[in-house]
Design a protein around this motif. Structure first.
Motif, PDB file in Angstrom:
ATOM      1  N   ALA A   6       0.961  -1.308  -0.070  1.00 39.34           N
ATOM      2  CA  ALA A   6      -0.193  -0.133  -0.039  1.00 39.34           C
ATOM      3  C   ALA A   6       0.720   1.107   0.073  1.00 39.34           C
ATOM      4  N   PRO A   7       0.548   2.374  -0.704  1.00 38.38           N
ATOM      5  CA  PRO A   7       1.603   3.382  -0.711  1.00 38.38           C
ATOM      6  C   PRO A   7       1.451   4.137   0.598  1.00 38.38           C
ATOM      7  N   LEU A  13       3.053  10.338   5.334  1.00 40.14           N
ATOM      8  CA  LEU A  13       3.883  11.246   4.557  1.00 40.14           C
ATOM      9  C   LEU A  13       3.972  12.558   5.688  1.00 40.14           C
ATOM     10  N   ALA A  14       3.195  12.857   6.485  1.00 39.29           N
ATOM     11  CA  ALA A  14       3.732  13.682   7.517  1.00 39.29           C
ATOM     12  C   ALA A  14       4.960  13.117   8.567  1.00 39.29           C
ATOM     13  N   VAL A 332       3.268  10.213  -9.650  1.00 40.00           N
ATOM     14  CA  VAL A 332       4.845  10.643  -9.502  1.00 40.00           C
ATOM     15  C   VAL A 332       5.554   9.925 -10.725  1.00 40.00           C
ATOM     16  N   ARG A 333       5.075   8.670 -10.832  1.00 36.89           N
ATOM     17  CA  ARG A 333       5.771   7.852 -12.221  1.00 36.89           C
ATOM     18  C   ARG A 333       5.423   8.665 -13.555  1.00 36.89           C
ATOM     19  N   ILE A 334       4.407   9.077 -13.717  1.00 33.40           N
ATOM     20  CA  ILE A 334       3.829   9.640 -14.825  1.00 33.40           C
ATOM     21  C   ILE A 334       4.691  11.104 -14.916  1.00 33.40           C
ATOM     22  N   ALA A 361       7.864  14.936  -3.166  1.00 34.50           N
ATOM     23  CA  ALA A 361       9.168  14.941  -2.834  1.00 34.50           C
ATOM     24  C   ALA A 361       9.541  13.456  -2.184  1.00 34.50           C
ATOM     25  N   TYR A 362       8.619  12.700  -1.841  1.00 32.42           N
ATOM     26  CA  TYR A 362       9.088  11.500  -1.289  1.00 32.42           C
ATOM     27  C   TYR A 362       9.267  10.477  -2.476  1.00 32.42           C
ATOM     28  N   TYR A 363       8.491  10.371  -3.267  1.00 31.99           N
ATOM     29  CA  TYR A 363       8.685   9.704  -4.215  1.00 31.99           C
ATOM     30  C   TYR A 363       9.565   9.891  -5.642  1.00 31.99           C
ATOM     31  N   LEU A 364       9.557  11.152  -5.636  1.00 28.03           N
ATOM     32  CA  LEU A 364      10.886  11.666  -6.545  1.00 28.03           C
ATOM     33  C   LEU A 364      11.637  12.536  -6.053  1.00 28.03           C
TER      34      LEU A 364
END
Length: 452
Positions: A6-7, A13-14, A332-334, A361-364
């Motif tokens: 699960a993402p 994220l916080a 973010v992948r897109i 910011a987290y995933y990229l």
């Protein structure tokens, strides 16, 4: 448990945003918001320094805490109701959807659950054989419980009744001292947290009777499983004498306190009661223990099977409802696949709890599109939100290609935007391409040919 399936969701994220900051900036943050989670963020700051900040690394402390909670539930059940009850309690706790849900989340709820069971186990030991080191251990566990989640200290109300009914004068004063010491440790956090409550919990409404009745299902993450546990627990309260009643009050009183407090202040968040779930499992196991082992295990298996749909759902998404996942990584992948040097990006919304910028910011991590509206980031503000340009039309003019990451699915990504955003976007750019992923819309905007 498939920790990374699960993402990360908004609250996680916080956690990452707070815990990955330098210590000075972390302390500045908790002076502004989320002070009650400050001790957890500090713990995770140290953990990230050692283990990194991958999804698995962020969630692993919670998985370990839930495993520890299950083990301690088994020990506590054996002490209170016998070895078979302890084994069944540990098994019941292990198969609940809530155990999987919060055992794979980078938030403090699993740690709170572990400390609640530990504090209760230490209290039992101290009452049976009073000694200063045992009371000191109990005081430390209660303080740790409050540092992980202040509301969880409501567990002490149930402990107070157990101590009063123990009919041993020599345990009452040491217990009071232990609780007072823990209270002194927690008092500054409580004062600071209270001053931030309105901002931090502004999304929480006043609960009604329906919310109270639905608590078992909300906390356990499956209504039918919650109902089954309540039914089994009620039998133990009625048949297991004083211990059954005391454990039952340990579950009931915090729930009633949360409901009552929620009438006056924003506080009613069902997951705050996760720490009572092991005690509900103890009661359910006490009901099952007199049965033949095969029959008791069959009921545990039935509990597991009833929770299978939710078990599958919590592995897909941590959002609620489960039918509305938000796939930050896909969005973010897109962007990563189609961006060019010099691209800019705009996030809508920016001032809510979507945390679109934190997800990006987290995933990229590197080579992100430039945040064209950014004036001051979260670290600079000591906050979870950034400050944006007060003149969007001027700031937007600095990018030839612009990405728009927007919450929700939108056939027209520019529809129903605030005028300060929509007007300059429509004037300066044309919609080139739109992608939708679960919960999000990604759009690429470019200058029209005449403007090149």
């Amino acid at each position: 448990m498939r920790l990374d399936h699960a993402p990360l969701w908004r609250d996680e994220l916080a956690t990452w945003s707070a815990a990955s900051r330098p210590l000075g900036d972390l302390f500045r943050l908790v002076g502004t918001i989320d002070a009650v989670s400050g001790p957890y963020y500090l713990l995770m700051h140290g953990w990230i320094a050692v283990a990194g900040d991958s999804v698995v690394a962020l969630r692993l402390p919670s998985a370990l805490a839930m495993a520890g909670a299950a083990a301690l539930t088994t020990l506590l059940g054996a002490r209170l109701f016998g070895r078979r009850a302890g084994l069944l309690a540990g098994l019941l706790f292990a198969v609940l959807p809530s155990t999987s849900r919060y055992g794979q989340e980078a938030r403090p709820y699993a740690l709170v659950t572990l400390l609640a069971v530990l504090a209760t186990l230490l209290l039992c030991r101290a009452v049976d054989r009073p000694a200063s080191p045992r009371w000191a251990g109990y005081a430390a566990a209660v303080a740790g419980l409050g540092l992980a989640n202040l509301f969880a200290v409501s567990l002490v109300v149930g402990h107070a009744l157990a101590v009063l009914l123990a009919r041993r004068d020599r345990v009452r004063l040491p217990w009071l001292v232990a609780v007072a010491v823990a209270g002194l440790v927690l008092a500054p956090l409580a004062v600071l947290g209270r001053s931030q409550q309105g901002r931090q919990l502004d999304w929480v409404g006043r609960p009604g009777v329906g919310d109270l009745l639905g608590l078992p299902g909300s906390v356990v993450q499956a209504g039918v499983v919650g109902g089954l546990l309540v039914g089994l627990a009620a039998v133990a309260v009625a048949t297991r004498g004083r211990r059954g009643v005391l454990v039952g009050l340990t579950v009931l009183l915090p729930a009633l306190l949360l409901f009552a407090a929620g009438q006056f202040t924003p506080l009613f968040v069902p997951r705050y009661l996760l720490f009572v779930v092991p005690f509900g499992c103890l009661l359910a196991a006490a009901t099952l223990a007199p049965l033949r082992l095969a029959a008791a295990l069959a009921i545990v298996l039935l509990t597991a099977l009833l929770g299978v749909p939710e078990q599958a759902a919590v592995r897909r998404t941590h959002e609620w409802p489960r039918t509305a996942p938000v796939d930050y990584p896909a969005a973010v992948r897109i962007i990563a696949a189609h961006q060019r040097p010099g691209d800019g990006i705009v996030y809508v919304p920016r001032n809510g709890w979507a945390f679109l910028d934190l997800a990006t910011a987290y995933y990229l991590r590197t080579d992100r599109p430039r945040d064209v509206l950014l004036v001051q980031d979260q670290v600079g503000r000591a906050d979870f939100w950034a400050t944006e340009c007060s003149e969007p039309e001027r700031c937007l003019a600095t990018a030839d290609r612009l990405w728009l990451l927007r919450w929700g699915a939108h056939a027209d990504p520019l529809a129903h935007l605030p005028e300060t955003r929509a007007d300059p976007l429509r004037t300066r750019y044309r919609l080139d391409t739109t992608w939708t992923v679960p919960g999000l819309t990604v759009a690429l905007l470019t200058h029209p040919p005449a403007a090149r």
